[in-house]
Design an enzyme around this catalytic site. Structure first.
Site, PDB file in Angstrom:
ATOM      1  CB  CYS A  75      -0.696  -0.136   0.984  1.00 35.98           C
ATOM      2  SG  CYS A  75      -1.912   1.432   1.509  1.00 35.98           S
TER       3      CYS A  75
ATOM      4  CB  CYS B  41      -3.075   4.038  -5.513  1.00 39.43           C
ATOM      5  SG  CYS B  41      -4.504   2.961  -4.362  1.00 39.43           S
TER       6      CYS B  41
HETATM    7  N1  DGL Z   1      -3.843   0.337  -1.736  1.00 38.07           N
HETATM    8  C1  DGL Z   1      -3.731   1.618  -1.359  1.00 38.07           C
HETATM    9  C2  DGL Z   1      -2.440   2.576  -1.613  1.00 38.07           C
HETATM   10  O1  DGL Z   1      -1.643   1.950  -2.357  1.00 38.07           O
HETATM   11  C3  DGL Z   1      -5.009   2.452  -1.319  1.00 38.07           C
HETATM   12  C4  DGL Z   1      -5.140   3.398  -0.302  1.00 38.07           C
HETATM   13  C5  DGL Z   1      -6.417   3.748   0.318  1.00 38.07           C
HETATM   14  O2  DGL Z   1      -6.837   2.916   0.937  1.00 38.07           O
HETATM   15  O3  DGL Z   1      -6.874   4.781   0.052  1.00 38.07           O
HETATM   16  O4  DGL Z   1      -2.347   3.719  -1.434  1.00 38.07           O
END
Ligand code: DGL
Length: 262
Positions: A74, A184
């Site tokens: 993430c 993301c």
């Molecule tokens: N997969 C997360 C990232 O890479 C998502 C972030 C979120 O939950 O807003 O930032």
């Protein structure tokens, strides 16, 4: 033996499975435990302190499962919490950050776009990396507000998805970017839609393969490559509805997806 323990992976939800897929492809003999903290998604609108607390909670849970290394799949958690995690725990961590460097190096128009969460774009770590690699080019940063919730709900074909993607890429297209960096881990699932929307010359890059390579490098460095020749165990836990996880992982046999409260 610790080397036969699983790799732990966490994300705010289902997006980090895009990273898991790269890791599993590169390291097919490794067991993995994936935590989808979908109940607390999106992380991108949370305060840095909340993101740190959630990252600690997820790491603690992965350590209870015996994780030998943790992949923070993430960008938002990496950019806000990884330095603290590295100080707090005595295991190797792999993080994910927007691939600004390769985009900046290869851009011919001198303009690149970055789509990421507010939490990532406003983090100190992102500003540092961005400053270092984008001195000679201009960057169009756009917050992908609303995209993560749609992906979490599996609403890839919701008209709102296309509307948002058109809106977010418009300033990039106007600026003549030739690279779009996906900052993301949820966004690689939007590549088919983005490819339809963006002009042909715009290349889309994400950090999935780089994360898998770094995971392999660290496992080798710490003598943590799994030696067991039995089938690896591939477990996924979500603290919300598991339907989207099942949809995104439908091509994989021998995996276990379960609801768990965490
Ligand atoms: N997969 C997360 C990232 O890479 C998502 C972030 C979120 O939950 O807003 O930032």
């Amino acid at each position: 033996m610790k080397a036969n323990n699983p790799i732990g992976i966490f994300d705010s939800g289902v997006g980090g499975t895009s990273i898991w897929k790269e890791i599993h492809q590169l390291l097919p003999n490794e067991s993995t435990i994936y935590l989808a903290d979908s109940h607390h998604a999106p992380y991108g609108i949370r305060t840095p302190a909340e993101i740190v607390d959630l990252s600690i909670k997820n790491t603690d849970r992965l350590l209870e499962f015996g994780a030998k290394l943790v992949v923070v799949a993430c960008n938002t958690a990496t950019t806000n919490a990884i330095s603290l995690l590295r100080k707090k725990y005595d295991i190797p961590f792999v993080g994910i950050e927007p691939a600004i460097k390769p985009a900046a190096l290869h851009s011919k128009t001198g303009k690149i776009g970055i789509l990421a969460t507010r939490g990532t774009l406003s983090s100190a770590l992102f500003s540092q990396t961005s400053e270092e690699f984008t001195k000679d080019i201009s960057v169009v940063e756009v917050v992908g507000e609303g995209l993560v919730p749609l992906i979490e709900n599996g609403e890839f074909d919701n008209p709102l998805m296309e509307e948002l993607l058109r809106k977010y890429t418009e300033p990039m297209i106007e600026a003549n970017v030739d690279y779009l960096v996906l900052g993301c881990s949820h966004y690689p699932y939007l590549i088919p839609k983005l490819t339809e929307i963006l002009p042909k010359q715009v290349k889309i890059i994400d950090s999935g393969i780089a994360v898998a390579r770094q995971t392999k490098f660290l496992l080798e460095k710490h003598n943590l490559i799994r030696t067991d020749i039995s089938k690896p165990s591939l477990e996924f836990f979500s603290n919300a509805d598991t339907a989207t996880l099942e949809f995104l992982l439908a091509d994989y046999d021998d995996i276990v997806i379960q609801y768990r409260d965490f």
